[in-house]
Design a protein around this motif. Structure first.
Motif, PDB file in Angstrom:
ATOM      1  N   ALA A 276      16.368 111.716-103.291  1.00  0.00           N
ATOM      2  CA  ALA A 276      17.256 110.609-103.642  1.00  0.00           C
ATOM      3  C   ALA A 276      17.299 109.585-102.507  1.00  0.00           C
ATOM      4  CB  ALA A 276      18.650 111.124-103.960  1.00  0.00           C
ATOM      5  N   LYS A 277      17.359 110.074-101.269  1.00  0.00           N
ATOM      6  CA  LYS A 277      17.380 109.171-100.116  1.00  0.00           C
ATOM      7  C   LYS A 277      16.061 108.399-100.023  1.00  0.00           C
ATOM      8  CE  LYS A 277      18.157 109.068 -95.134  1.00  0.00           C
ATOM      9  NZ  LYS A 277      18.490 109.838 -93.939  1.00  0.00           N
ATOM     10  N   ILE A 278      14.960 109.080-100.249  1.00  0.00           N
ATOM     11  CA  ILE A 278      13.645 108.426-100.204  1.00  0.00           C
ATOM     12  C   ILE A 278      13.564 107.342-101.276  1.00  0.00           C
ATOM     13  CG2 ILE A 278      11.166 108.769-100.591  1.00  0.00           C
ATOM     14  CD1 ILE A 278      11.520 111.547 -99.260  1.00  0.00           C
ATOM     15  N   LYS A 279      14.034 107.652-102.467  1.00  0.00           N
ATOM     16  CA  LYS A 279      14.013 106.688-103.574  1.00  0.00           C
ATOM     17  C   LYS A 279      14.837 105.446-103.234  1.00  0.00           C
ATOM     18  CE  LYS A 279      14.522 106.711-108.583  1.00  0.00           C
ATOM     19  NZ  LYS A 279      14.894 107.509-109.745  1.00  0.00           N
ATOM     20  N   THR A 280      16.020 105.661-102.656  1.00  0.00           N
ATOM     21  CA  THR A 280      16.888 104.552-102.263  1.00  0.00           C
ATOM     22  C   THR A 280      16.220 103.695-101.188  1.00  0.00           C
ATOM     23  OG1 THR A 280      18.865 105.824-102.789  1.00  0.00           O
ATOM     24  CG2 THR A 280      19.148 103.962-101.292  1.00  0.00           C
ATOM     25  N   LEU A 281      15.632 104.346-100.190  1.00  0.00           N
ATOM     26  CA  LEU A 281      14.958 103.611 -99.118  1.00  0.00           C
ATOM     27  C   LEU A 281      13.788 102.795 -99.662  1.00  0.00           C
ATOM     28  CD1 LEU A 281      14.953 106.367 -96.341  1.00  0.00           C
ATOM     29  CD2 LEU A 281      16.288 104.244 -96.328  1.00  0.00           C
ATOM     30  N   LYS A 282      13.032 103.388-100.587  1.00  0.00           N
ATOM     31  CA  LYS A 282      11.887 102.682-101.164  1.00  0.00           C
ATOM     32  C   LYS A 282      12.342 101.466-101.970  1.00  0.00           C
ATOM     33  CE  LYS A 282       8.395 106.300-101.280  1.00  0.00           C
ATOM     34  NZ  LYS A 282       7.477 107.074-102.127  1.00  0.00           N
ATOM     35  N   ARG A 283      13.469 101.592-102.686  1.00  0.00           N
ATOM     36  CA  ARG A 283      14.003 100.450-103.440  1.00  0.00           C
ATOM     37  C   ARG A 283      14.400  99.328-102.498  1.00  0.00           C
ATOM     38  NH1 ARG A 283      17.809 103.524-106.543  1.00  0.00           N
ATOM     39  NH2 ARG A 283      16.698 104.454-108.252  1.00  0.00           N
ATOM     40  N   ARG A 284      15.079  99.685-101.401  1.00  0.00           N
ATOM     41  CA  ARG A 284      15.494  98.676-100.421  1.00  0.00           C
ATOM     42  C   ARG A 284      14.272  98.000 -99.809  1.00  0.00           C
ATOM     43  NH1 ARG A 284      19.232 101.738 -96.380  1.00  0.00           N
ATOM     44  NH2 ARG A 284      18.959  99.823 -95.220  1.00  0.00           N
ATOM     45  N   LYS A 285      13.251  98.802 -99.508  1.00  0.00           N
ATOM     46  CA  LYS A 285      12.029  98.275 -98.916  1.00  0.00           C
ATOM     47  C   LYS A 285      11.352  97.294 -99.878  1.00  0.00           C
ATOM     48  CE  LYS A 285       7.605  99.960 -97.652  1.00  0.00           C
ATOM     49  NZ  LYS A 285       6.743 101.095 -97.670  1.00  0.00           N
ATOM     50  N   LEU A 286      11.322  97.634-101.165  1.00  0.00           N
ATOM     51  CA  LEU A 286      10.709  96.764-102.160  1.00  0.00           C
ATOM     52  C   LEU A 286      11.464  95.445-102.277  1.00  0.00           C
ATOM     53  CD1 LEU A 286       8.577  96.303-104.325  1.00  0.00           C
ATOM     54  CD2 LEU A 286      10.060  97.487-105.950  1.00  0.00           C
ATOM     55  N   ARG A 287      12.797  95.508-102.272  1.00  0.00           N
ATOM     56  CA  ARG A 287      13.603  94.283-102.354  1.00  0.00           C
ATOM     57  C   ARG A 287      13.299  93.358-101.170  1.00  0.00           C
ATOM     58  NH1 ARG A 287      18.480  97.072-102.663  1.00  0.00           N
ATOM     59  NH2 ARG A 287      18.436  98.210-104.562  1.00  0.00           N
ATOM     60  N   ILE A 288      13.181  93.937 -99.994  1.00  0.00           N
ATOM     61  CA  ILE A 288      12.874  93.140 -98.795  1.00  0.00           C
ATOM     62  C   ILE A 288      11.479  92.536 -98.907  1.00  0.00           C
ATOM     63  CG2 ILE A 288      12.431  93.265 -96.308  1.00  0.00           C
ATOM     64  CD1 ILE A 288      14.786  95.272 -96.172  1.00  0.00           C
ATOM     65  N   LYS A 289      10.509  93.328 -99.387  1.00  0.00           N
ATOM     66  CA  LYS A 289       9.152  92.829 -99.542  1.00  0.00           C
ATOM     67  C   LYS A 289       9.134  91.646-100.515  1.00  0.00           C
ATOM     68  CE  LYS A 289       4.485  94.216-100.782  1.00  0.00           C
ATOM     69  NZ  LYS A 289       3.646  95.306-101.270  1.00  0.00           N
ATOM     70  N   GLU A 290       9.880  91.776-101.626  1.00  0.00           N
ATOM     71  CA  GLU A 290       9.937  90.688-102.596  1.00  0.00           C
ATOM     72  C   GLU A 290      10.557  89.432-101.973  1.00  0.00           C
ATOM     73  OE1 GLU A 290      12.095  92.570-105.748  1.00  0.00           O
ATOM     74  OE2 GLU A 290      10.285  93.390-106.652  1.00  0.00           O
TER      75      GLU A 290
ATOM     76  N   GLU B  44      10.254 101.673 -93.604  1.00  0.00           N
ATOM     77  CA  GLU B  44       9.009 102.448 -93.700  1.00  0.00           C
ATOM     78  C   GLU B  44       9.071 103.657 -92.772  1.00  0.00           C
ATOM     79  OE1 GLU B  44       5.436 103.733 -94.920  1.00  0.00           O
ATOM     80  OE2 GLU B  44       6.383 101.956 -95.745  1.00  0.00           O
ATOM     81  N   ARG B  45       9.576 103.438 -91.566  1.00  0.00           N
ATOM     82  CA  ARG B  45       9.706 104.533 -90.598  1.00  0.00           C
ATOM     83  C   ARG B  45      10.700 105.589 -91.094  1.00  0.00           C
ATOM     84  NH1 ARG B  45      10.305 101.425 -86.729  1.00  0.00           N
ATOM     85  NH2 ARG B  45      12.564 101.359 -86.654  1.00  0.00           N
ATOM     86  N   GLN B  46      11.829 105.130 -91.655  1.00  0.00           N
ATOM     87  CA  GLN B  46      12.829 106.074 -92.171  1.00  0.00           C
ATOM     88  C   GLN B  46      12.261 106.897 -93.321  1.00  0.00           C
ATOM     89  OE1 GLN B  46      16.063 103.360 -93.124  1.00  0.00           O
ATOM     90  NE2 GLN B  46      17.275 104.184 -91.434  1.00  0.00           N
ATOM     91  N   ILE B  47      11.492 106.249 -94.200  1.00  0.00           N
ATOM     92  CA  ILE B  47      10.867 106.961 -95.320  1.00  0.00           C
ATOM     93  C   ILE B  47       9.910 108.019 -94.784  1.00  0.00           C
ATOM     94  CG2 ILE B  47       9.243 106.712 -97.246  1.00  0.00           C
ATOM     95  CD1 ILE B  47      10.553 103.871 -97.670  1.00  0.00           C
ATOM     96  N   HIS B  48       9.086 107.630 -93.836  1.00  0.00           N
ATOM     97  CA  HIS B  48       8.122 108.569 -93.250  1.00  0.00           C
ATOM     98  C   HIS B  48       8.837 109.760 -92.603  1.00  0.00           C
ATOM     99  CE1 HIS B  48       4.469 109.998 -91.365  1.00  0.00           C
ATOM    100  NE2 HIS B  48       5.118 110.039 -90.210  1.00  0.00           N
TER     101      HIS B  48
END
Length: 51
Positions: free
Chosen positions: A32-46, A17-21
């Motif tokens: 592209a980096k933001i999209k990748t970070l958000k995907r990783r964040k979603l996987r962790i949340k799941e 979340e901090r890296q995305i911000h």
């Protein structure tokens, strides 16, 4: 032991979340980096929700 795993996942989630911000605050954010970070964040949340 499992609570330690969840705690580690929460820490990773917050870090992403901090890296995305930080990336979004840059003058020219890398979408592209933001999209990748958000995907990783979603996987962790799941994974957190599955435990």
């Amino acid at each position: 032991m499992e609570s330690t795993h969840i705690s580690a996942l929460n820490t990773k989630h917050a870090g992403l979340e901090r890296q995305i911000h930080e990336e979004m605050m840059r003058p020219a954010p890398d979408d592209a980096k933001i999209k990748t970070l958000k995907r990783r964040k979603l996987r962790i949340k799941e994974e957190i929700l599955m435990n």
